[in-house]
Design an enzyme around this catalytic site. Structure first.
Site, mmCIF file in Angstrom:
data_model
loop_
_atom_site.group_PDB
_atom_site.id
_atom_site.type_symbol
_atom_site.label_atom_id
_atom_site.label_comp_id
_atom_site.label_asym_id
_atom_site.label_seq_id
_atom_site.Cartn_x
_atom_site.Cartn_y
_atom_site.Cartn_z
ATOM 1 N N GLU A 99 0.828 -1.212 0.000
ATOM 2 C CA GLU A 99 0.000 0.000 0.000
ATOM 3 C C GLU A 99 0.858 1.256 0.000
ATOM 4 O OE1 GLU A 99 -2.543 1.473 -0.568
ATOM 5 O OE2 GLU A 99 -4.371 0.650 0.290
ATOM 6 N N ASP A 100 0.261 2.344 -0.462
ATOM 7 C CA ASP A 100 0.954 3.630 -0.411
ATOM 8 C C ASP A 100 0.782 4.303 0.938
ATOM 9 O OD1 ASP A 100 -1.780 3.982 -0.791
ATOM 10 O OD2 ASP A 100 -1.603 5.466 -2.389
ATOM 11 N N ASP A 103 -4.510 5.457 6.080
ATOM 12 C CA ASP A 103 -5.039 6.727 6.591
ATOM 13 C C ASP A 103 -6.065 6.407 7.686
ATOM 14 O OD1 ASP A 103 -5.540 9.507 6.596
ATOM 15 O OD2 ASP A 103 -7.020 9.362 5.012
ATOM 16 N N PHE A 152 -2.186 16.021 3.867
ATOM 17 C CA PHE A 152 -2.461 15.305 2.627
ATOM 18 C C PHE A 152 -1.186 15.282 1.803
ATOM 19 C CE2 PHE A 152 -4.108 14.258 -1.497
ATOM 20 C CZ PHE A 152 -5.052 13.304 -1.174
ATOM 21 N N ARG A 165 1.422 12.202 -9.312
ATOM 22 C CA ARG A 165 1.909 10.839 -9.062
ATOM 23 C C ARG A 165 3.349 10.664 -9.534
ATOM 24 N NH1 ARG A 165 -2.490 7.565 -7.646
ATOM 25 N NH2 ARG A 165 -4.458 8.071 -8.616
HETATM 26 P P1 IMP Z 1 -7.909 4.773 4.267
HETATM 27 O O1 IMP Z 1 -8.960 3.807 3.864
HETATM 28 O O2 IMP Z 1 -8.494 5.990 4.933
HETATM 29 O O3 IMP Z 1 -6.810 4.162 5.117
HETATM 30 O O4 IMP Z 1 -7.296 5.406 2.974
HETATM 31 C C1 IMP Z 1 -6.461 4.810 2.141
HETATM 32 C C2 IMP Z 1 -6.502 5.454 0.760
HETATM 33 O O5 IMP Z 1 -6.898 6.837 0.757
HETATM 34 C C3 IMP Z 1 -5.114 5.446 0.225
HETATM 35 O O6 IMP Z 1 -4.832 4.218 -0.418
HETATM 36 C C4 IMP Z 1 -5.104 6.633 -0.700
HETATM 37 O O7 IMP Z 1 -5.601 6.270 -1.969
HETATM 38 C C5 IMP Z 1 -6.058 7.622 -0.071
HETATM 39 N N1 IMP Z 1 -5.319 8.616 0.753
HETATM 40 C C6 IMP Z 1 -5.415 8.780 2.082
HETATM 41 N N2 IMP Z 1 -4.611 9.767 2.512
HETATM 42 C C7 IMP Z 1 -3.989 10.237 1.410
HETATM 43 C C8 IMP Z 1 -2.996 11.275 1.202
HETATM 44 O O8 IMP Z 1 -2.529 11.972 2.107
HETATM 45 N N3 IMP Z 1 -2.609 11.456 -0.079
HETATM 46 C C9 IMP Z 1 -3.070 10.712 -1.126
HETATM 47 N N4 IMP Z 1 -3.971 9.740 -0.979
HETATM 48 C C10 IMP Z 1 -4.437 9.504 0.283
HETATM 49 MG MG MG Z 2 -4.069 3.470 -2.066
#
Ligand code: IMP
Ligand code: MG
Length: 180
Positions: A99-100, A103, A152, A165
């Site tokens: 994963e990147d 959050d 962000f 990206r």
């Molecule tokens: P989660 O489900 O809230 O953990 O979010 C995960 C997804 O939200 C990531 O895989 C990203 O695609 C997007 N995301 C959350 N925070 C960021 C950020 O700071 N920058 C870019 N994408 C984000």
């Molecule tokens: Mg992602």
């Protein structure tokens, strides 16, 4: 590409590459006798996965998945719909999700639940970044690159409205993100 003024550097490309070397050596050790299936979560993790995989000396398989979800671009919610594109047979395999960013934690929680149903031998998470201040569900990240502040971020695969990206470093957006 000219970097807009409201993008501030957070993690330099050298730091990213150093961290990837560390993560790869951990993985080379932990999966020494295994042949894990690495599942790259598109689109955000593509660059991280490509750099990480290049440093792995073990036998691996690679797969890519995409998630369709509802919600705004800047934040995500628990309302995740579906996994697309999984071609690998995961039964009895050692699965590593790439994963990147983690959050709120909803995406990874959803993925772990769905992929566990395929009866893998093991399933672990490797994420380049984590934003602990935003967590809504507790998540175990087995291999983590960087804990980041509640900002962000973009670059190195991560986007804001599909842009940025391609940046080699990670930046944060120096703007207020409206609440949903
Ligand atoms: P989660 O489900 O809230 O953990 O979010 C995960 C997804 O939200 C990531 O895989 C990203 O695609 C997007 N995301 C959350 N925070 C960021 C950020 O700071 N920058 C870019 N994408 C984000
Ligand atoms: Mg992602």
């Amino acid at each position: 590409m000219k970097i807009p003024e409201d993008l501030k550097i957070l993690i330099k490309k050298e730091q990213i590459q150093e961290k990837i070397t560390e993560l790869a050596s951990l993985l080379n050790k932990d999966y020494k006798e295994k042949a894990p299936v690495l599942i790259c979560v598109l689109k955000g993790a593509f660059m991280f996965a490509a750099d990480l995989i290049r440093q792995l000396k073990i036998t691996i398989e690679v797969d890519f998945i995409k998630l369709s979800s509802y919600g705004s671009n800047a934040t995500s919610n628990g309302d995740i719909k579906k996994i697309h594109g999984l071609n690998s047979e995961l039964e009895g395999k050692d699965v590593l999700i790439i994963e990147d960013i983690v959050d709120t934690g909803h995406t990874i929680t959803f993925l772990l639940k769905e992929l566990t149903e395929e009866n893998p031998n093991s399933i672990r998470v490797c994420s380049l970044t984590s934003k602990p201040a935003r967590r809504e569900v507790e998540v175990k990240i087995d291999y983590l690159g960087f804990k980041i502040p509640n900002r962000f971020i973009v670059g190195y695969g991560l986007d804001f409205n599909e842009k940025f990206r391609n940046l080699a470093d990670i930046y944060y957006l120096d703007i207020e993100i409206p609440e949903e």
